[in-house]
Design a protein around this motif. Sequence first.
Motif, PDB file in Angstrom:
ATOM      1  N   TYR A 158       0.817  -1.220   0.000  1.00  0.00           N
ATOM      2  CA  TYR A 158       0.000   0.000   0.000  1.00  0.00           C
ATOM      3  C   TYR A 158       0.848   1.265   0.000  1.00  0.00           C
ATOM      4  CZ  TYR A 158      -4.079  -2.879   1.024  1.00  0.00           C
ATOM      5  OH  TYR A 158      -5.094  -3.790   0.951  1.00  0.00           O
TER       6      TYR A 158
ATOM      7  N   ARG B 263      -5.532  -8.612  -8.718  1.00  0.00           N
ATOM      8  CA  ARG B 263      -5.395  -8.488  -7.259  1.00  0.00           C
ATOM      9  C   ARG B 263      -4.327  -7.481  -6.885  1.00  0.00           C
ATOM     10  NH1 ARG B 263      -6.731 -14.598  -5.198  1.00  0.00           N
ATOM     11  NH2 ARG B 263      -8.938 -14.400  -5.740  1.00  0.00           N
TER      12      ARG B 263
ATOM     13  N   ARG C 213     -15.144  -2.554   8.051  1.00  0.00           N
ATOM     14  CA  ARG C 213     -15.491  -1.201   8.455  1.00  0.00           C
ATOM     15  C   ARG C 213     -15.442  -1.102   9.970  1.00  0.00           C
ATOM     16  NH1 ARG C 213     -19.374   2.323   9.985  1.00  0.00           N
ATOM     17  NH2 ARG C 213     -19.412   4.306   8.875  1.00  0.00           N
TER      18      ARG C 213
ATOM     19  N   ASP D  44     -14.938  -5.502  11.566  1.00  0.00           N
ATOM     20  CA  ASP D  44     -16.218  -4.805  11.423  1.00  0.00           C
ATOM     21  C   ASP D  44     -16.747  -4.369  12.784  1.00  0.00           C
ATOM     22  OD1 ASP D  44     -16.613  -4.717   8.700  1.00  0.00           O
ATOM     23  OD2 ASP D  44     -17.396  -6.767   8.621  1.00  0.00           O
TER      24      ASP D  44
ATOM     25  N   ARG E 247      -8.770 -12.477   1.943  1.00  0.00           N
ATOM     26  CA  ARG E 247      -9.440 -11.302   2.509  1.00  0.00           C
ATOM     27  C   ARG E 247     -10.808 -11.092   1.875  1.00  0.00           C
ATOM     28  NH1 ARG E 247      -4.719  -6.687   2.118  1.00  0.00           N
ATOM     29  NH2 ARG E 247      -3.104  -7.867   3.185  1.00  0.00           N
ATOM     30  N   PRO E 248     -11.674 -10.319   2.553  1.00  0.00           N
ATOM     31  CA  PRO E 248     -12.955  -9.980   1.913  1.00  0.00           C
ATOM     32  C   PRO E 248     -12.746  -9.134   0.652  1.00  0.00           C
ATOM     33  CG  PRO E 248     -12.727  -8.877   4.063  1.00  0.00           C
ATOM     34  CD  PRO E 248     -11.603  -9.846   3.947  1.00  0.00           C
ATOM     35  N   ILE E 249     -11.805  -8.197   0.708  1.00  0.00           N
ATOM     36  CA  ILE E 249     -11.475  -7.413  -0.485  1.00  0.00           C
ATOM     37  C   ILE E 249     -10.121  -7.892  -0.970  1.00  0.00           C
ATOM     38  CG2 ILE E 249     -10.966  -5.111  -1.391  1.00  0.00           C
ATOM     39  CD1 ILE E 249     -12.971  -4.013   0.623  1.00  0.00           C
ATOM     40  N   LYS E 250     -10.139  -8.668  -2.074  1.00  0.00           N
ATOM     41  CA  LYS E 250      -8.922  -9.360  -2.513  1.00  0.00           C
ATOM     42  C   LYS E 250      -8.128  -8.489  -3.465  1.00  0.00           C
ATOM     43  CE  LYS E 250     -11.306 -13.794  -2.230  1.00  0.00           C
ATOM     44  NZ  LYS E 250     -12.451 -13.204  -1.525  1.00  0.00           N
ATOM     45  N   LYS E 251      -7.717  -7.336  -2.998  1.00  0.00           N
ATOM     46  CA  LYS E 251      -7.042  -6.413  -3.905  1.00  0.00           C
ATOM     47  C   LYS E 251      -6.142  -5.476  -3.116  1.00  0.00           C
ATOM     48  CE  LYS E 251      -8.577  -3.760  -7.952  1.00  0.00           C
ATOM     49  NZ  LYS E 251      -8.546  -4.742  -9.019  1.00  0.00           N
TER      50      LYS E 251
ATOM     51  N   SER F 220      -3.976  -4.734  -8.665  1.00  0.00           N
ATOM     52  CA  SER F 220      -4.495  -3.485  -9.235  1.00  0.00           C
ATOM     53  C   SER F 220      -3.839  -3.060 -10.537  1.00  0.00           C
ATOM     54  CB  SER F 220      -4.396  -2.327  -8.245  1.00  0.00           C
ATOM     55  OG  SER F 220      -5.113  -2.608  -7.077  1.00  0.00           O
TER      56      SER F 220
ATOM     57  N   ASP G 101      -5.522   2.711   4.718  1.00  0.00           N
ATOM     58  CA  ASP G 101      -6.071   2.122   3.490  1.00  0.00           C
ATOM     59  C   ASP G 101      -6.136   0.606   3.600  1.00  0.00           C
ATOM     60  OD1 ASP G 101      -6.497   4.468   2.242  1.00  0.00           O
ATOM     61  OD2 ASP G 101      -4.885   4.289   0.762  1.00  0.00           O
TER      62      ASP G 101
ATOM     63  N   ASP H 181      -9.592  -2.109   3.890  1.00  0.00           N
ATOM     64  CA  ASP H 181      -9.865  -3.227   2.983  1.00  0.00           C
ATOM     65  C   ASP H 181     -10.311  -4.483   3.735  1.00  0.00           C
ATOM     66  OD1 ASP H 181      -9.376  -1.777   0.759  1.00  0.00           O
ATOM     67  OD2 ASP H 181      -7.469  -2.721   0.242  1.00  0.00           O
TER      68      ASP H 181
END
Lengths: 179, 321
Positions: free
Chosen positions: A69, B78, A123, A94, B44-48, B80, A116, A120
Motif C-alpha cells: 500500500y 489483485r 469497516r 467490522d 481477505r474480503p477485499i482481494k485487492k 491493481s 487504506d 480493505d
Amino acid sequence: MPVIMDADRMGRTLTRIAHEIVERNRGTERLALVGIRTRGDVLAKRLAKVLEQITNEPVRTGALDITLYRDDLMRHVVGPQPLVRRTEIPFSIDDQKILLIDDVLYTGRTIRAALDALIDFGRPKEIQLVVLVDRGHRELPIKADYVGKNVPTSLQESVQVRLSETDGTDEVSVSSEHE
Amino acid sequence: MITQQVAPISKLRHKDLLGISDLTRDEILLILETAEAMREIGERPIKKVPALRGKTVVNLFFEASTRTRTSFEIAEKRLSADTLNIAAGTSSVVKGETLVDTALNLEAMAPDMIVVRHAYSGACHLLSRICRAGIINAGDGMHEHPTQALLDAFTIREHKKRIAGLKVAIIGDLLHSRVLRSNVQLLTKLGAEVWVSGPPTLMPPGIEREGVRTTTSVDEAVEGADVVMLLRVQLERMQGSFFPSLREYFTVFGMTRERLRRAKQDVIIMHPGPMNRGVEIDSEVADGPYSVILEQVANGVAVRMAVLYLLAGGAEHETAV
C-alpha cells in the motif's frame, strides 16, 4: 548515539498508554490491537499483555504489512523494494474499535497506507493511533491519539527503536545520518 | 508458516522471467517467501491491493490456456494492474503478422509487462531483446514454464516444510514437457533428489546431465518418494508413434493406487494439468487423499502475484540507471 528511552522507561510508557486506552474507551470491550510490521506488531503484543493485566479480559491482536500500500512503491531509483510479509488479522474488524500501533510516527505516510490497508478488511467503528515515539515532520494531516514520547528531531537525524523480541534489547535512540 | 529458510535478498535483478535457469537459489526463495504474503490477500474480503496501480500488463497467448491465463489475470487484478488479454486466434496473427511485429506494436502502446505463451521455444527470449517491457514466460514450446515450477515448489514446501533432501519422482511425457525442464532446474537448485521416469521414447536425450536419476521403471521412481508428479501425455505435440496405445501407456506408466503404495506414507500427488484421466493418472489417485492438484492451482495465483510484484520493482531499477 544518545539513548532517549531505556527498557525501564519503555515499560512504564506502555503501562501509561494502556491506562489511557482503558480510560478513554471505558474498558477494552470490542477493542482490538493491530500492529504495523515489523516493530508495531511486537509493541501490539506487549500492549495487549499490559491491557490484560489491567482489565483481566483477553485482548485480540493482529499484524499488518503495509508494503503493498506504500505510495513510494516503484518510485525508488535505487535500493530494494521492501520484503512483503504476511498480514495476520485473525478476527473481523467490522464494528470494532481498532488501535493501530507503530513504533515511530514521522511523515505520516506509513499510517496513511495502514489506514487504506485496514479499511480493505472491513469497516471498523473507530481507529485510534498509538505510537511509541512522535518525531514530528508530518507530510500528511495525521495525529496520534496516544504518544509514548514526543521527540523533536531534525530531518538529518534518524530514530531507532530496538525491541528485545526482534533486536535483543529495549531502547530508543536518536542518531544523525552521517554518524 | 515456513520460517526455516529466509531469503537473504529482497529484490530480483531481472527485467524478465524467462526461465528458472536464470534464477539463483536465493531469488527462488525470495519469490516463494513473497508468495507466502501474497496468498493471504486471496483470503481477505477485499482481494485487492494497490501495489501495481497504474501499471499495464498484456497477456499475450499464442497457445490455448485456461489455467495459466486465468491465473495470471487474477494475479494482475489483485495487484491493481490494468490487464488486457490477447489470444492469437482473435488477433492480427491470423492475418499473418509476425511475432516481432506483434510485439513491436504492443510495445508502442507502452505496457509495463507482457506475459507470453508461445508454441516455439525461445519466443520469450526473442521478445525480451526487443521489448522494454518486462517479459514473463508463461510457457514457451518445449523449453520452460517457470511460474508452474515455482508454484509446484511453493506447494511442496507448504506440505513438506522443505525441499532439500526430498525424493521427487516426475513421471510421464518427459520429452515434450516444459514443466519438466523448469521443475528439474528448480528442484535440483534447492537440493531435492529428482527421479524421472517414462517410456524410453519420451526420455529427453542428455537429461541425466541435469543432475537427475532416470529409470524406465515407474516402481523404482516411486519407491520411497515424498512427491510424485505426473506429466500429461501431450498427444498434440507428438509427430509419429512413441508408444503402442494409450491403454498400454496406462498399464505400464499410469499412476494407480497400487503403484503408489511404494511411496512414502505422506506422499503428495501433483499434476500441472490438464489431466488425461486413465492415461497418466488414475481417477482414484487424482481425486484421492494424497492429491494436491487443486491446491497447485490455488497457489498459482499467489506465486504469480509475487513474480509480477518483484519484477515490476526490478524493471524500474533496470530502466532508471
